[in-house]
Design a protein around this motif. Structure first.
Motif, PDB file in Angstrom:
ATOM      1  N   ARG A  61       0.859  -1.183   0.000  1.00  0.00           N
ATOM      2  CA  ARG A  61       0.000   0.000   0.000  1.00  0.00           C
ATOM      3  C   ARG A  61       0.892   1.228   0.000  1.00  0.00           C
ATOM      4  N   LEU A  62       0.543   2.209  -0.828  1.00  0.00           N
ATOM      5  CA  LEU A  62       1.321   3.438  -0.946  1.00  0.00           C
ATOM      6  C   LEU A  62       0.365   4.615  -0.782  1.00  0.00           C
ATOM      7  N   ALA A  63       0.706   5.536   0.115  1.00  0.00           N
ATOM      8  CA  ALA A  63      -0.177   6.681   0.368  1.00  0.00           C
ATOM      9  C   ALA A  63       0.648   7.926   0.623  1.00  0.00           C
ATOM     10  N   GLY A  64       0.072   9.072   0.260  1.00  0.00           N
ATOM     11  CA  GLY A  64       0.751  10.338   0.496  1.00  0.00           C
ATOM     12  C   GLY A  64       0.564  11.290  -0.659  1.00  0.00           C
ATOM     13  N   MET A  77      -3.075   4.083  -2.708  1.00  0.00           N
ATOM     14  CA  MET A  77      -3.117   3.020  -3.693  1.00  0.00           C
ATOM     15  C   MET A  77      -2.702   1.681  -3.099  1.00  0.00           C
ATOM     16  N   ARG A  78      -3.363   0.622  -3.549  1.00  0.00           N
ATOM     17  CA  ARG A  78      -2.915  -0.748  -3.313  1.00  0.00           C
ATOM     18  C   ARG A  78      -2.323  -1.226  -4.632  1.00  0.00           C
ATOM     19  N   LEU A  79      -1.105  -1.765  -4.564  1.00  0.00           N
ATOM     20  CA  LEU A  79      -0.373  -2.103  -5.779  1.00  0.00           C
ATOM     21  C   LEU A  79       0.039  -3.569  -5.796  1.00  0.00           C
ATOM     22  N   VAL A  85      -5.073  -0.430  -7.524  1.00  0.00           N
ATOM     23  CA  VAL A  85      -6.381   0.171  -7.343  1.00  0.00           C
ATOM     24  C   VAL A  85      -6.302   1.158  -6.182  1.00  0.00           C
ATOM     25  N   GLY A  86      -7.038   2.249  -6.294  1.00  0.00           N
ATOM     26  CA  GLY A  86      -7.028   3.201  -5.196  1.00  0.00           C
ATOM     27  C   GLY A  86      -7.652   4.526  -5.583  1.00  0.00           C
ATOM     28  N   GLU A  87      -7.453   5.504  -4.713  1.00  0.00           N
ATOM     29  CA  GLU A  87      -8.064   6.820  -4.862  1.00  0.00           C
ATOM     30  C   GLU A  87      -7.003   7.890  -5.032  1.00  0.00           C
ATOM     31  N   SER A 214       3.291   0.628   3.228  1.00  0.00           N
ATOM     32  CA  SER A 214       2.896  -0.325   4.266  1.00  0.00           C
ATOM     33  C   SER A 214       2.284  -1.556   3.620  1.00  0.00           C
ATOM     34  N   ASP A 215       1.831  -2.481   4.454  1.00  0.00           N
ATOM     35  CA  ASP A 215       1.163  -3.705   3.999  1.00  0.00           C
ATOM     36  C   ASP A 215       1.996  -4.469   2.969  1.00  0.00           C
ATOM     37  N   TRP A 216       3.309  -4.476   3.180  1.00  0.00           N
ATOM     38  CA  TRP A 216       4.204  -5.180   2.259  1.00  0.00           C
ATOM     39  C   TRP A 216       3.860  -6.669   2.244  1.00  0.00           C
TER      40      TRP A 216
END
Length: 243
Positions: A61-64, A77-79, A85-87, A214-216
């Motif tokens: 998961r990548l955010a920022g 995003m979830r990658l 997929v994501g916003e 996160s969520d690696w």
């Protein structure tokens, strides 16, 4: 003072004497104690291990925030290796991105499309409202947004630290201890000191955004939307999102 209390105080004083003093007072000591040991390595070795760890994870998961093409975007995003997929939020509004393989879909409200004044644009935007728009690869929107769903592209950007890379401070990302890598001309990367040395935070140089990771390795479902929810914008609508 009772003799028992004096004895206890004396015992604590003995335990805290010498190198153990810092531990009793909560200062000093080895900042890498109980970690994966990456913090003791040279910068190039830390960077190499973090890059290997990131490449080996099939999902994250990548955010920022990120600045791209002169515009600022907020991502969540979830990658995976085959898409994401994501916003995404920008000054034009908030929209969802979904990519499965080479197929890119964009979903947004009617306000995201058209200029809001022209009746034809309003009618076209109404057809897109709440639908997944399949973006053709040749469209500028595909080139602009597909990178936000591309694990390989986004991770490659993490390891671009301007100038000479050096080992920085011991820090934390949320509750996880990290070691920082700093570029001499800007940018920093926090690498996990717990378990696998994944990159956990990337600060881009020149104020170009900060991303947390996160969520690696945590898998998630990635599938194309139902056909009834998809509009082929290349042949049906003939309009483009506002930039």
């Amino acid at each position: 003072m009772h003799s028992g209390r004096r004895t206890a105080i004396a015992a604590v004083a003995v335990l805290c004497a010498g190198p153990a003093l810092g531990g009793c007072l909560g200062i000093g000591g080895d900042p890498d104690a109980g970690t994966n040991g990456v913090g003791k390595l040279p910068a190039a070795s830390i960077e190499r291990q973090a890059k290997t760890a990131a490449a080996g994870a099939h999902a994250l998961r990548l955010a920022g925030t990120v600045v791209s093409g002169g515009q600022s975007y907020r991502l969540d995003m979830r990658l995976r290796d085959n898409g994401g997929v994501g916003e995404v939020s920008s000054k034009a509004g908030t929209f969802q991105l979904l990519r499965v393989g080479d197929d890119l879909y964009l979903k947004a409200g009617a306000d995201f499309y058209g200029d809001g004044d022209d009746k034809d644009s309003q009618a076209a935007a109404a057809k897109l409202n709440g639908k997944y728009v399949k973006v053709p690869p040749g469209d500028p929107a595909y080139q602009q947004f597909s990178g936000f769903t591309d694990k390989k592209v986004l991770l490659a950007d993490l390891f671009v630290l301007d100038g000479e890379v050096s080992v920085g401070d011991h820090r934390k990302v949320d509750a996880v201890k990290t070691i920082a890598l700093n570029g001499s001309r800007g940018g920093s990367l926090d690498v996990s000191l717990k378990g696998t040395p994944y990159p956990l935070r990337y600060v881009r140089a020149n104020g170009a955004g900060t991303l947390t990771l996160s969520d690696w390795g945590q898998d998630f479902t990635l599938a194309a939307p139902a056909k009834s929810q998809v509009v082929d914008y290349g042949s049906t609508v003939g309009t483009t999102p506002k930039k």
